[in-house]
Design a protein around this motif. Structure first.
Motif, short mmCIF file in Angstrom:
data_model
loop_
_atom_site.label_atom_id
_atom_site.label_comp_id
_atom_site.label_asym_id
_atom_site.label_seq_id
_atom_site.Cartn_x
_atom_site.Cartn_y
_atom_site.Cartn_z
N ASN A 18 71.80 2.23 -49.40
CA ASN A 18 70.69 1.58 -48.72
C ASN A 18 70.64 1.99 -47.25
O ASN A 18 69.57 2.26 -46.71
N ALA A 19 71.80 2.05 -46.60
CA ALA A 19 71.85 2.47 -45.20
C ALA A 19 71.37 3.91 -45.05
O ALA A 19 70.63 4.24 -44.11
N GLY B 89 67.98 5.50 -43.17
CA GLY B 89 68.22 6.41 -42.06
C GLY B 89 69.05 5.82 -40.94
O GLY B 89 69.05 6.35 -39.83
N SER B 90 69.76 4.76 -41.23
CA SER B 90 70.59 4.12 -40.21
C SER B 90 71.99 4.72 -40.23
O SER B 90 72.84 4.33 -41.03
N GLU B 91 72.21 5.67 -39.35
CA GLU B 91 73.50 6.37 -39.32
C GLU B 91 74.65 5.42 -38.98
O GLU B 91 75.72 5.48 -39.58
N ALA B 92 74.44 4.53 -38.03
CA ALA B 92 75.49 3.59 -37.63
C ALA B 92 75.84 2.65 -38.78
O ALA B 92 77.02 2.38 -39.05
N GLU B 93 74.82 2.16 -39.47
CA GLU B 93 75.07 1.27 -40.61
C GLU B 93 75.75 2.03 -41.74
O GLU B 93 76.67 1.51 -42.39
N PHE B 94 75.34 3.27 -41.97
CA PHE B 94 75.97 4.08 -43.01
C PHE B 94 77.45 4.29 -42.69
O PHE B 94 78.31 4.20 -43.56
#
Length: 102
Positions: A52-53, A57-62
């Motif tokens: 989902n991260a 496109g959320s690199e920090a969340e990924f």
């Protein structure tokens, strides 16, 4: 990696007996099936979180989801090795190597 973790999670939830039979030691018990299903739920949640991260496109969340997965796998290795006396050297090493592969 997140997709693979999710696939492993689904497999452990739906078919824990097949995975347990790989060790060839004994027939799966209710407790061992429950344990693998809970591991499957954990892996499915971590995998879906990472996917989902990445999708958003959320690199920090990924990175956070990936770090949580790595921490979980490292703790699995430690727990496996700490269980050597209870489950035997071969099983403990196999469990540690399986967790360490991720």
């Amino acid at each position: 990696m997140s997709a693979l973790r999710s696939a492993v999670g689904v497999t452990l939830i739906l078919w824990p007996e097949r995975f347990l039979r790989l060790s060839g030691r004994e027939a799966p018990t209710g407790a061992s099936i429950l344990l693998l299903r809970t591991v499957g739920i954990r892996d499915l949640a971590l995998g879906f979180g990472g996917m989902n991260a990445a999708r958003r496109g959320s690199e920090a969340e990924f990175r956070r989801w990936t770090a949580m997965g790595a921490a979980s796998d490292c703790l699995d290795v430690v727990a496996s090795l700490a269980s050597t006396r209870m489950i035997g050297r071969r099983e403990a090493a196999g469990a540690a190597l399986t967790a360490g592969a991720f």
